[in-house]
Design a protein around this motif. Structure first.
Motif, PDB file in Angstrom:
ATOM      1  N   TYR A 188       0.856  -1.187   0.000  1.00  0.00           N
ATOM      2  CA  TYR A 188       0.000   0.000   0.000  1.00  0.00           C
ATOM      3  C   TYR A 188       0.893   1.238   0.000  1.00  0.00           C
ATOM      4  CZ  TYR A 188      -3.704  -3.159   1.660  1.00  0.00           C
ATOM      5  OH  TYR A 188      -4.606  -4.179   1.798  1.00  0.00           O
ATOM      6  N   GLN A 189       0.342   2.329  -0.486  1.00  0.00           N
ATOM      7  CA  GLN A 189       1.029   3.610  -0.395  1.00  0.00           C
ATOM      8  C   GLN A 189       0.173   4.571   0.416  1.00  0.00           C
ATOM      9  OE1 GLN A 189       2.053   4.704  -4.503  1.00  0.00           O
ATOM     10  NE2 GLN A 189       4.138   4.029  -4.069  1.00  0.00           N
ATOM     11  N   ILE A 190       0.722   5.026   1.524  1.00  0.00           N
ATOM     12  CA  ILE A 190       0.027   5.946   2.415  1.00  0.00           C
ATOM     13  C   ILE A 190       0.538   7.359   2.153  1.00  0.00           C
ATOM     14  CG2 ILE A 190      -0.360   6.586   4.829  1.00  0.00           C
ATOM     15  CD1 ILE A 190      -0.210   3.648   5.553  1.00  0.00           C
ATOM     16  N   GLU A 191      -0.396   8.287   1.945  1.00  0.00           N
ATOM     17  CA  GLU A 191      -0.023   9.670   1.645  1.00  0.00           C
ATOM     18  C   GLU A 191       0.173  10.472   2.934  1.00  0.00           C
ATOM     19  OE1 GLU A 191      -2.354  11.743  -1.170  1.00  0.00           O
ATOM     20  OE2 GLU A 191      -2.024  10.288  -2.778  1.00  0.00           O
ATOM     21  N   ILE A 192       1.288  11.169   2.962  1.00  0.00           N
ATOM     22  CA  ILE A 192       1.617  12.035   4.097  1.00  0.00           C
ATOM     23  C   ILE A 192       1.773  13.451   3.582  1.00  0.00           C
ATOM     24  CG2 ILE A 192       3.198  12.464   6.003  1.00  0.00           C
ATOM     25  CD1 ILE A 192       1.775   9.748   6.185  1.00  0.00           C
ATOM     26  N   PRO A 193       0.980  14.395   4.053  1.00  0.00           N
ATOM     27  CA  PRO A 193       1.086  15.773   3.547  1.00  0.00           C
ATOM     28  C   PRO A 193       2.407  16.430   3.943  1.00  0.00           C
ATOM     29  CG  PRO A 193      -0.357  15.688   5.441  1.00  0.00           C
ATOM     30  CD  PRO A 193      -0.045  14.266   5.088  1.00  0.00           C
ATOM     31  N   LEU A 194       2.882  17.296   3.053  1.00  0.00           N
ATOM     32  CA  LEU A 194       4.126  18.004   3.311  1.00  0.00           C
ATOM     33  C   LEU A 194       3.878  19.381   3.910  1.00  0.00           C
ATOM     34  CD1 LEU A 194       6.014  17.063   0.012  1.00  0.00           C
ATOM     35  CD2 LEU A 194       6.177  15.969   2.267  1.00  0.00           C
ATOM     36  N   LYS A 195       2.611  19.849   3.823  1.00  0.00           N
ATOM     37  CA  LYS A 195       2.243  21.112   4.450  1.00  0.00           C
ATOM     38  C   LYS A 195       0.722  21.124   4.612  1.00  0.00           C
ATOM     39  CE  LYS A 195       1.498  23.923   0.300  1.00  0.00           C
ATOM     40  NZ  LYS A 195       1.748  25.226  -0.338  1.00  0.00           N
ATOM     41  N   GLY A 196       0.205  22.181   5.200  1.00  0.00           N
ATOM     42  CA  GLY A 196      -1.243  22.323   5.328  1.00  0.00           C
ATOM     43  C   GLY A 196      -1.833  21.583   6.499  1.00  0.00           C
ATOM     44  N   TYR A 197      -1.017  21.301   7.536  1.00  0.00           N
ATOM     45  CA  TYR A 197      -1.523  20.631   8.718  1.00  0.00           C
ATOM     46  C   TYR A 197      -0.952  21.263   9.964  1.00  0.00           C
ATOM     47  CZ  TYR A 197       3.015  18.312   8.470  1.00  0.00           C
ATOM     48  OH  TYR A 197       4.366  18.042   8.401  1.00  0.00           O
TER      49      TYR A 197
END
Length: 304
Positions: A295-304
């Motif tokens: 699986y590929q889990i997305e991790i945000p680089l900004k906006g959190y």
């Protein structure tokens, strides 16, 4: 000040009312200018294109019922302000994901508007149990390659569900020879459309007598396409900075179980809420993954 302007009957009435108030308090209002502005706004509210098409297949507006059905959807969606404004805002975030997948599969770009009418470009659940942006029922989703269970539901994965929609549409186009009928079958089903064509001895969507939902389906798509491509002609102005941002992410490859997604999120420098927002296909607080699937889990680089 940033603002969203909606031209509607109410707005015109307010404008007229403002003119009357202004007239009562001032001796020499610029009535000619105000009248021109009212005429301009009213004309915008009733804009109707000379011709329309879906995926390059022109709709026969010369047929009275076809023209009326399209006009109905233009009027409904122009006046359904909240839905249309949200679609315009969300498209800025969703279309950059959807468009290249359609293009890669040779699917016309117009099909992104099918996703708009199905879900408003967010993960919703229908009364029948269809889920996600592309609104797949669980059986259909599994048939075209999506994983659907209590732990993982890829109907909520925008990239994978868009590819699944492409698989369905390519099959439908091969079966019916028409993108318009392929789109209609997304609503009525392959068997349902074939039965209509065979029984009525027709080969064209616009010549079929059908249930209201499928009968409105293509016209809703074309209406949203027309409005979203030319929002100002229908009285909508959404500033670029008001549209929802497509947040950049990195992908973390996982081929093992995750027993605690809260702890996993913290290790990635984010919290559980942000992890779930960007990976709604993770349906529980853990990822079981007993088979070692990747699986590929997305991790945000900004906006959190």
């Amino acid at each position: 000040m940033r603002k969203i302007k909606i031209v509607s009957t109410i707005a015109v009435r307010c404008l007229v009312g403002g003119v009357l108030i202004f007239s009562a308090s001032c001796k020499k209002p610029n009535t000619e200018l105000v009248q021109k502005e009212i005429v301009k706004k009213v004309a915008t509210m009733h804009y109707f294109p000379e011709k329309i098409d879906f995926a390059g297949e022109e709709a026969p507006l010369k047929i009275a019922d076809v023209k009326e059905r399209f006009d109905r959807e233009l009027i409904v969606n122009t006046n359904y302000h909240s839905y249309t404004i949200l679609a315009l805002k969300r498209a800025n975030r969703a279309f950059p994901v959807i468009e290249p997948i359609l293009r890669k599969n040779g699917i016309p770009d117009d099909f992104k508007y099918l996703a708009v009418i199905e879900s408003g470009l967010v993960n919703v659940v229908s009364k029948a149990g269809a889920r996600g942006v592309w609104q797949f029922m669980p059986e259909t989703a599994r048939e075209i390659g999506l994983e659907v269970n209590t732990n993982v539901d890829e109907r909520y994965h925008l990239e994978k569900s868009t590819q699944a929609a492409c698989n369905f549409l390519l099959n439908a186009k091969a079966k019916f020879g028409s993108w318009t009928l392929a789109a209609a079958s997304y609503n009525r089903g392959l068997v349902g459309i074939k039965k209509l064509l065979d029984f009525q001895k027709q080969a064209n969507y616009y010549d079929l007598y059908m249930n209201e939902e499928t009968g409105r389906y293509l016209f809703r798509i074309m209406a949203l396409k027309e409005i979203m491509k030319n929002p100002s002609k229908f009285g909508f102005e959404v500033n670029k900075e008001d549209k929802y941002e497509m947040i950049p992410t990195k992908k973390v490859t996982i081929d093992y179980p995750i027993t605690n997604l809260v702890a996993f999120a913290k290790r990635q420098g984010i919290n559980y809420k942000i992890l779930k927002i960007h990976n709604p296909w993770l349906r529980e607080t853990k990822l079981i993954n007993a088979t070692g699937k990747t699986y590929q889990i997305e991790i945000p680089l900004k906006g959190y």
